[in-house]
Design a protein around this motif. Structure first.
Motif, PDB file in Angstrom:
ATOM      1  N   LYS A  44       0.849  -1.185   0.000  1.00 25.73           N
ATOM      2  CA  LYS A  44       0.000   0.000   0.000  1.00 25.73           C
ATOM      3  C   LYS A  44       0.896   1.251   0.000  1.00 25.73           C
ATOM      4  O   LYS A  44       0.586   2.252  -0.634  1.00 25.73           O
ATOM      5  CB  LYS A  44      -0.896  -0.014   1.247  1.00 25.73           C
ATOM      6  N   ASP A  45       2.009   1.165   0.708  1.00 26.18           N
ATOM      7  CA  ASP A  45       2.958   2.274   0.733  1.00 26.18           C
ATOM      8  C   ASP A  45       3.859   2.262  -0.500  1.00 26.18           C
ATOM      9  O   ASP A  45       4.232   3.301  -1.030  1.00 26.18           O
ATOM     10  CB  ASP A  45       3.857   2.192   1.978  1.00 26.18           C
ATOM     11  N   TYR A  46       4.229   1.053  -0.927  1.00 24.61           N
ATOM     12  CA  TYR A  46       5.237   0.929  -1.982  1.00 24.61           C
ATOM     13  C   TYR A  46       4.701   1.330  -3.354  1.00 24.61           C
ATOM     14  O   TYR A  46       5.400   1.996  -4.119  1.00 24.61           O
ATOM     15  CB  TYR A  46       5.753  -0.515  -2.017  1.00 24.61           C
ATOM     16  N   ASN A  47       3.456   0.962  -3.672  1.00 25.59           N
ATOM     17  CA  ASN A  47       2.931   1.190  -5.016  1.00 25.59           C
ATOM     18  C   ASN A  47       2.923   2.664  -5.434  1.00 25.59           C
ATOM     19  O   ASN A  47       3.371   2.984  -6.539  1.00 25.59           O
ATOM     20  CB  ASN A  47       1.551   0.555  -5.166  1.00 25.59           C
ATOM     21  N   PRO A  48       2.439   3.575  -4.583  1.00 20.65           N
ATOM     22  CA  PRO A  48       2.501   4.992  -4.983  1.00 20.65           C
ATOM     23  C   PRO A  48       3.937   5.475  -5.173  1.00 20.65           C
ATOM     24  O   PRO A  48       4.214   6.294  -6.050  1.00 20.65           O
ATOM     25  CB  PRO A  48       1.849   5.725  -3.802  1.00 20.65           C
ATOM     26  N   MET A  49       4.857   4.938  -4.346  1.00 16.17           N
ATOM     27  CA  MET A  49       6.265   5.310  -4.487  1.00 16.17           C
ATOM     28  C   MET A  49       6.778   4.925  -5.864  1.00 16.17           C
ATOM     29  O   MET A  49       7.478   5.696  -6.532  1.00 16.17           O
ATOM     30  CB  MET A  49       7.117   4.598  -3.416  1.00 16.17           C
ATOM     31  N   PHE A  50       6.420   3.696  -6.290  1.00 19.46           N
ATOM     32  CA  PHE A  50       6.900   3.236  -7.588  1.00 19.46           C
ATOM     33  C   PHE A  50       6.252   4.025  -8.720  1.00 19.46           C
ATOM     34  O   PHE A  50       6.925   4.393  -9.688  1.00 19.46           O
ATOM     35  CB  PHE A  50       6.628   1.744  -7.774  1.00 19.46           C
ATOM     36  N   THR A  51       4.956   4.287  -8.600  1.00 23.66           N
ATOM     37  CA  THR A  51       4.252   5.044  -9.641  1.00 23.66           C
ATOM     38  C   THR A  51       4.940   6.380  -9.871  1.00 23.66           C
ATOM     39  O   THR A  51       5.181   6.803 -11.006  1.00 23.66           O
ATOM     40  CB  THR A  51       2.784   5.270  -9.228  1.00 23.66           C
ATOM     41  N   LYS A  52       5.296   7.033  -8.781  1.00 22.29           N
ATOM     42  CA  LYS A  52       5.964   8.330  -8.856  1.00 22.29           C
ATOM     43  C   LYS A  52       7.349   8.193  -9.507  1.00 22.29           C
ATOM     44  O   LYS A  52       7.725   8.960 -10.400  1.00 22.29           O
ATOM     45  CB  LYS A  52       6.101   8.896  -7.433  1.00 22.29           C
ATOM     46  N   HIS A  53       8.060   7.179  -9.041  1.00 26.06           N
ATOM     47  CA  HIS A  53       9.411   6.926  -9.553  1.00 26.06           C
ATOM     48  C   HIS A  53       9.386   6.668 -11.055  1.00 26.06           C
ATOM     49  O   HIS A  53      10.196   7.213 -11.804  1.00 26.06           O
ATOM     50  CB  HIS A  53       9.999   5.728  -8.800  1.00 26.06           C
ATOM     51  N   TRP A  54       8.458   5.867 -11.507  1.00 29.88           N
ATOM     52  CA  TRP A  54       8.406   5.469 -12.919  1.00 29.88           C
ATOM     53  C   TRP A  54       7.939   6.635 -13.784  1.00 29.88           C
ATOM     54  O   TRP A  54       8.393   6.815 -14.903  1.00 29.88           O
ATOM     55  CB  TRP A  54       7.483   4.259 -13.069  1.00 29.88           C
ATOM     56  N   GLN A  55       7.045   7.448 -13.240  1.00 30.83           N
ATOM     57  CA  GLN A  55       6.585   8.644 -13.949  1.00 30.83           C
ATOM     58  C   GLN A  55       7.778   9.565 -14.213  1.00 30.83           C
ATOM     59  O   GLN A  55       7.957  10.076 -15.321  1.00 30.83           O
ATOM     60  CB  GLN A  55       5.535   9.362 -13.100  1.00 30.83           C
TER      61      GLN A  55
END
Lengths: 337, 282
Positions: A44-55
C-alpha cells in the motif's frame, strides 16, 4: 464480406472508442501484483512510491493493482490464469510451483539479488508482559506446562517457518540429529492447545482470547500487534537462533510477454532494492537487505543468528518432502503411537 | 406418468431441456471433472490416500459432528418453528428474521465470533470451563459451529408445513379423546416428519461441506479435531491436486449415499402419511 461492417463490429468499435476515451485518464500500463496476505501494508505504501518513480524516470503512468490472499491460494490462482504481472510471495515453495508450471523462469531466484528476496524476517516469540514463564529459547517452549500458540504447521506459511525453525534449533544442539529434532518438535507441538487457521488467527487467539503463554510469529507481526493492542501487553523475545524467512519475488513471464509489460514489471521489482524500497521495508518492520538502511534502523532489528531453509534443509522442496507431505515428519508425530 | 397429460402450462420439452443443461453446467460437469481428475490415481493409490489414519479420523469428525449438529437442529429447529407459527408475541417478526442471520453472515465471521465467545476466557466459555466443559478448540466446538450454520434450514422448511396444519385438526383429535401426546404423536408429527427430514438433510449436507467457520473454532489437531475439508486444503497447500480430489471424491460418495438414504426415508414417510390420509379410497 471483407468490407462489410456488421452491426456487431460497429458496436465493438464504439466500445473500443469509448474505452479509448476513458483510458488516458487512468494509466498507460496497469500491473497486477499477486501477493500474500499480510503484505498489504507494505505494498500500500510501496505502489505509490513506484508510480511516482516510474513517472519521473520513464514518463509513463503505471497503475499497480494488488491482489492479496493466502500465499499458495494466490499462486494457484496465477497458475489457473489470474493475469498477475508479478508475484511477491512469502515462501519459495509457492514461486517454485509457478516455475514448474513454466509461468516463471526456472532460475527466478537468480534474476534479482539476494535470492530474489528484497527483505527478510525471522520467527520470534511474543510473551505476556514481564515474561512470567521466563521463556528465552526454543527449548523453553518444549517444557511441560507451557502453552504454545502456533498456526497450523502444515497448512500455513507462518506455521511451516515455525516448525522448521524449531527443527533447525534442535539440529544445532550438541548431538542433534533428525531423530532428536523430531522428538523436540513433537514436544513443542504437544504444548499447542490448537493449531490456528492462519497467522492472524493465531495472533487473535493469543492477544484477544488470551490463550497460551507464547505466540511464535514473524518479527514484523510483533509490530502490528503493538499497533493493534498497545505495547504494554506483551514482550518480544528473540531466541538464540531462528530461521531466516525470505520473501521471493518474480516476474510472471507468460503474462508480461502477452501483455507487453515486461519492462514495467521488471522495474517494479527492481525498485524494491532501491533505497526508498528498502526504507519502506524497514518501516514495515521487515529486515532490509541494504546494509546502510539496516544500520539506520538497527534499533528495531536486534541481532539474531539465523539459518536459511537452503542451508539446513537443502531448499523448500526438500523441506516440504521431508516434513509436510503426507507421511512426512509432521504426520509421523501424530500417527505413530 | 405422462408429462403431457393434464398440464395447464405448455413447454415441458423446453423446461426439461433447460433443467438438464442447467444441472449439467452447474453441478454435473464440475463434479464429473472432480471424479475424472481422481482417475489419475490407480485404485491402490486412491485407497492409500483415502484411508490414511488422519483421513479416517477426519471423516469421523466431519460426518459425526455434522450428524450431531443436524439432530440438534432438527429438535430445536422444530421448537423454534412451532413457536414462530403458532404463537403471537411481541417481537415475533424480529425473532423470525434472526433465524436467517446464519445464512447471511460470512462463515469466517461466525467462526471467529464463536471461537471468541466459547474460548476459556470468552463470555460463554468462562462459565462453561468450571463445569469441565471446553467448547472452543475441541470437537464440541465443531458441533457448535455446524449447529449455528445449519439452524435456518430446519426452521425454514418446517414453518410452511406447520402453517398448513389447521388448529382445527388438533381440536378434532382432542374431541375424539386423544391425549396431548397422542395428538402430537399421531396427528402432527406424521404431517411434519417429511419436512423435518428435509430440514435435517439440508442442515447435515451444509455442515459436511462447511470449512470457513469450523477452522477458527476447531483447533485443527490431527486425529482429534481435523475436518476433511481442512485435509483437502492441506493437500492443496502442498499443490497435491490429485490427493485433494481423492478426499473430495470420498466425501462426495459418502454424502451422496447418506442423502439418498435420507431422501428414501422421506419418500417412504410421505407416502405412508398420504396413504393413511386417503386410506381406503382407492
Amino acid at each position: 464480406m471483407k468490407n462489410a461492417v456488421s452491426p456487431v463490429s460497429r458496436l465493438f468499435a464504439a466500445l473500443l472508442l469509448a474505452g479509448g476515451l476513458v483510458a488516458p485518464a487512468l494509466a498507460d500500463v496497469t500491473l497486477l501484483n499477486a501477493s500474500y496476505d499480510v503484505a498489504r501494508d507494505f505494498y500500500k505504501d510501496y505502489n505509490p512510491m513506484f508510480t511516482k518513480h516510474w513517472q519521473a524516470k520513464a514518463g509513463e503512468k503505471v497503475e499497480v493493482k494488488q491482489s492479496h490472499g493466502g500465499s499458495s491460494k494466490q499462486v494457484r490462482a496465477v497458475a489457473d490464469g489470474l493475469e498477475a504481472d508479478v508475484v511477491t510471495m512469502n515462501q519459495a515453495t509457492d514461486v517454485d510451483y509457478l516455475a514448474d508450471k513454466g509461468l516463471v523462469a526456472k532460475d527466478y531466484a537468480k534474476k534479482f539479488p539476494n535470492n530474489a528476496s528484497p527483505y527478510t524476517s525471522t520467527m520470534v516469540f511474543i510473551v505476556r508482559k514481564g515474561n512470567p514463564k521466563a521463556l528465552k529459547d526454543w527449548s523453553d517452549l518444549a517444557k511441560s506446562g507451557v502453552e504454545v500458540i502456533v498456526p497450523h504447521p502444515k497448512n500455513t506459511g507462518n506455521g511451516r517457518y515455525t516448525y522448521l525453525a524449531a527443527w533447525g534449533y534442535a539440529l544445532k544442539q550438541p548431538g542433534g540429529n533428525d531423530k532428536s529434532a523430531l522428538e523436540f518438535v513433537g514436544k513443542i507441538l504437544k504444548n499447542a492447545p490448537l493449531f490456528a487457521a492462519g497467522g492472524r488467527d493465531a495472533t487473535t487467539t493469543f492477544m484477544q482470547r488470551r490463550l497460551g503463554d507464547v505466540l511464535v510469529t514473524f518479527e514484523s507481526e510483533a509490530e502490528l500487534i503493538a499497533k493493534e493492542f498497545g505495547r504494554g501487553e506483551f514482550e518480544v523475545v528473540y531466541p538464540s537462533v531462528s530461521i531466516l524467512a525470505e520473501f521471493p519475488v518474480a516476474v510472471v513471464d507468460k503474462v508480461v510477454d502477452k501483455k507487453g509489460s515486461r519492462k514495467q514489471a521488471q522495474a517494479y521489482l527492481d525498485y524494491l532494492w532501491s533505497k526508498e524500497g528498502q526504507e519502506n521495508a524497514a518501516q514495515n518492520y521487515l529486515r532490509p537487505r541494504d546494509a546502510e538502511v539496516l544500520k539506520k534502523y538497527a534499533a528495531q532489528f536486534p541481532n539474531i543468528k539465523t539459518f536459511s531453509v537452503d542451508e539446513v534443509f537443502g531448499g523448500w522442496s526438500k523441506a516440504a518432502k521431508a516434513h509436510f507431505v503426507d507421511g512426512g515428519s509432521f504426520d509421523q508425530l501424530y500417527v505413530q503411537k | 406418468m405422462s408429462a403431457k397429460k393434464n398440464n395447464v402450462l405448455p413447454g415441458f420439452g423446453l423446461a426439461l431441456g433447460y433443467t438438464l443443461v442447467y444441472l449439467s453446467v452447474l453441478v454435473l460437469i464440475p463434479l464429473g471433472g472432480l471424479v475424472l481428475k481422481s482417475t489419475a490415481l490407480t485404485f491402490a493409490q486412491f485407497w492409500d490416500i483415502a484411508t490414511t489414519e488422519r483421513a479416517l479420523a477426519a471423516y469421523r469428525v466431519t460426518f459425526g459432528a455434522s450428524a450431531l449438529a443436524a439432530v440438534i437442529n432438527a429438535f430445536f429447529g422444530l421448537i423454534v418453528a412451532w413457536v414462530l407459527v403458532r404463537y403471537d408475541f411481541p417481537g415475533k417478526r424480529l425473532i423470525d428474521s434472526f433465524v436467517d442471520l446464519p445464512f447471511a453472515l460470512p462463515t469466517a465471521v461466525a467462526g471467529i465470533t464463536l471461537a471468541t465467545l466459547y474460548s476459556t476466557n470468552g463470555w460463554i466459555g468462562k462459565y462453561l470451563e468450571p463445569l469441565g466443559l471446553k467448547v472452543a478448540y475441541t470437537p464440541l466446538g465443531i458441533v457448535v459451529a455446524l449447529t449455528f450454520i445449519g439452524l435456518p434450514f430446519v426452521v425454514r422448511t418446517l414453518q410452511p408445513v406447520i402453517e398448513d396444519i389447521e388448529p382445527e385438526v388438533e381440536e378434532a383429535a382432542a374431541t375424539l379423546g386423544a391425549s396431548r401426546w397422542q395428538t402430537f404423536r399421531r396427528i402432527i408429527f406424521p404431517a411434519i416428519f417429511p419436512a423435518l427430514l428435509t430440514g435435517f438433510a439440508l442442515s447435515f449436507s451444509r455442515a459436511v461441506g462447511e470449512y470457513g467457520s469450523v477452522i477458527f473454532i476447531a483447533g485443527n489437531m490431527p486425529l482429534i479435531s481435523e475436518i476433511t475439508p481442512l485435509l483437502i486444503i492441506s493437500k492443496l497447500e502442498q499443490y497435491d491436486y490429485v490427493g485433494a480430489t481423492a478426499l473430495a471424491v470420498v466425501m462426495l460418495g459418502i454424502s451422496f449415499v447418506l442423502l439418498l438414504a435420507i431422501n428414501g426415508l422421506q419418500w417412504w414417510a410421505a407416502n405412508r402419511h398420504n396413504n393413511r390420509n386417503t386410506g381406503g379410497e382407492q
